[in-house]
Design a protein around this motif. Structure first.
Motif, PDB file in Angstrom:
ATOM      1  N   GLU A   6      -7.388   6.652   2.596  1.00 43.67           N
ATOM      2  CA  GLU A   6      -6.048   6.064   2.732  1.00 43.67           C
ATOM      3  C   GLU A   6      -5.808   5.589   4.159  1.00 43.67           C
ATOM      4  OE1 GLU A   6      -2.888   7.427   0.163  1.00 43.67           O
ATOM      5  OE2 GLU A   6      -1.625   7.745   1.932  1.00 43.67           O
ATOM      6  N   LEU A   8      -0.730  -0.992  -4.511  1.00 47.02           N
ATOM      7  CA  LEU A   8      -2.051  -0.407  -4.358  1.00 47.02           C
ATOM      8  C   LEU A   8      -1.931   1.077  -4.006  1.00 47.02           C
ATOM      9  CD1 LEU A   8      -5.166  -0.696  -4.111  1.00 47.02           C
ATOM     10  CD2 LEU A   8      -4.800  -1.446  -1.738  1.00 47.02           C
ATOM     11  N   LEU A  37      -5.045  -2.971   6.133  1.00 43.79           N
ATOM     12  CA  LEU A  37      -3.910  -3.762   5.658  1.00 43.79           C
ATOM     13  C   LEU A  37      -2.907  -4.042   6.763  1.00 43.79           C
ATOM     14  CD1 LEU A  37      -3.561  -2.246   2.119  1.00 43.79           C
ATOM     15  CD2 LEU A  37      -3.799  -4.676   2.628  1.00 43.79           C
ATOM     16  N   TYR A  57      -7.683   2.213   4.566  1.00 43.93           N
ATOM     17  CA  TYR A  57      -6.975   1.112   3.911  1.00 43.93           C
ATOM     18  C   TYR A  57      -5.707   0.746   4.687  1.00 43.93           C
ATOM     19  CZ  TYR A  57      -9.714   0.363  -0.322  1.00 43.93           C
ATOM     20  OH  TYR A  57     -10.701  -0.003  -1.204  1.00 43.93           O
ATOM     21  N   LEU A 116       0.832  -1.198   0.000  1.00 36.48           N
ATOM     22  CA  LEU A 116       0.000   0.000   0.000  1.00 36.48           C
ATOM     23  C   LEU A 116       0.868   1.250   0.000  1.00 36.48           C
ATOM     24  CD1 LEU A 116      -2.827   1.362   0.326  1.00 36.48           C
ATOM     25  CD2 LEU A 116      -2.405   1.292   2.797  1.00 36.48           C
TER      26      LEU A 116
END
Length: 330
Positions: free
Chosen positions: A45, A119, A52, A48, A24
């Motif tokens: 962001e 990503l 993650l 995520y 990421l």
């Protein structure tokens, strides 16, 4: 934004995200660490990153001028996510020492593994994207939030329209999969895929709502009546329409006119709006600017409003609408 749901949807992009080791990009979080309040993309962001961090094999990176692609330590990111959640909830910027410690989490980027996925869930450095992401078999998945500066250059800052066109063209040329937040954004992105002559997998992965937004307090419900508009005061958000409506109401029935609360900073190219806010006597006492507010205060403002008003000319998703509906506010 509920990232675990979005990640589950993203994993359904066959052959790209499923069963792959994900790296990421957290460049935007680093750059925004000193800000007191987040934008919608900042929230994405952050969500995520939080999701993650729960995956043991996920990795993290940042791309910085003069340094290029750098790795980022998992422990440093876990600390940064926790600090940002607190500071953005309170609307208070992180102390300089904490921000400096966050930057100390940068590391040399480890060797890319074949089949891994890079990503990018913000628009960070998409305008400078190249084929580097495809080296050693790495695949690229990009989240696009809108095409508004390219679609409506009249609402963009100077130079912003062409910069966003580069982002869209680069994504169309180099991405193996594209996530978008709405079918409207998917339709806006489609012409760039046609132009590039490619068909990367395209998945609509709408934004979700964090649990704390879905609580309406008794205090909020008992507040004096007000309507709320959330967002930076910029031409695209069409605050001018609301101010003209409120000036007309106040002129007819000043004692019966509810307040209009504007939650967001003053933006660019707003001379008419700012003149009304600063110089119109009829609006005094009826229109209130809060400026930037933390997430906790914003949640209370939304929960207490009679309705959230969003007369924008264009939106990629419109997160305040979902946040309002989550607490039963029209």
């Amino acid at each position: 934004m509920n990232a675990p749901i979005a990640l589950e949807r993203a994993a359904t992009v066959r052959g790209v995200m499923a069963d792959a080791r994900v790296t990421l990009d957290i460049t935007r979080l680093l750059r925004r660490a000193a800000y007191a309040t987040p934008s919608g993309i900042d929230r994405v962001e952050l969500a995520y990153a939080r999701a993650l961090l729960a995956l043991p094999d996920a990795r993290f990176q940042a791309v910085l001028p003069g340094l290029g692609r750098m790795g980022y330590a998992r422990a440093a990111l876990a600390s940064l996510v926790a600090q940002l959640e607190r500071s953005w909830a309170e609307g208070v910027p992180l102390r300089a020492g904490i921000v400096a410690k966050a930057w100390a989490g940068l590391r040399a980027f480890p060797r890319t593994e074949p089949g891994a996925v890079r990503l990018i869930v913000s628009h960070q450095h998409l305008d400078r994207l190249d084929r580097h992401a495809a080296r050693h078999g790495e695949r690229l998945c990009v989240y696009l939030h809108d095409a508004i500066p390219a679609q409506f250059p009249e609402y963009a800052r100077p130079g912003g329209a062409e910069r966003h066109r580069r982002r869209l063209r680069n994504t169309a040329r180099f991405a193996d999969a594209i996530l978008v937040n709405s079918h409207a954004t998917a339709r806006a992105v489609a012409p760039y895929l046609v132009e590039a002559g490619r068909q990367p997998q395209l998945l609509v992965a709408p934004l979700g709502i964090e649990p704390h937004w879905a609580v309406r307090t008794a205090a909020a419900a008992a507040s004096p009546p007000y309507f709320l508009c959330v967002g930076t005061i910029e031409p695209r958000k069409n605050h001018l329409l609301l101010l003209h409506i409120w000036r007309a109401m106040a002129g007819r029935a000043p004692d019966a006119t509810p307040r209009l609360v504007l939650a967001g900073r003053r933006g660019w190219e707003n001379e008419q709006v700012l003149d009304l806010l600063d110089r119109c006597p009829a609006l005094r006492g009826h229109v209130v600017e809060t400026g930037r507010v933390g997430d906790a205060a914003l949640a209370e403002l939304i929960a207490g409003a009679r309705a959230v008003l969003m007369p924008s000319f264009a939106e990629g998703f419109g997160l305040p609408v979902a946040e309002a509906l989550a607490v039963g506010v029209p």
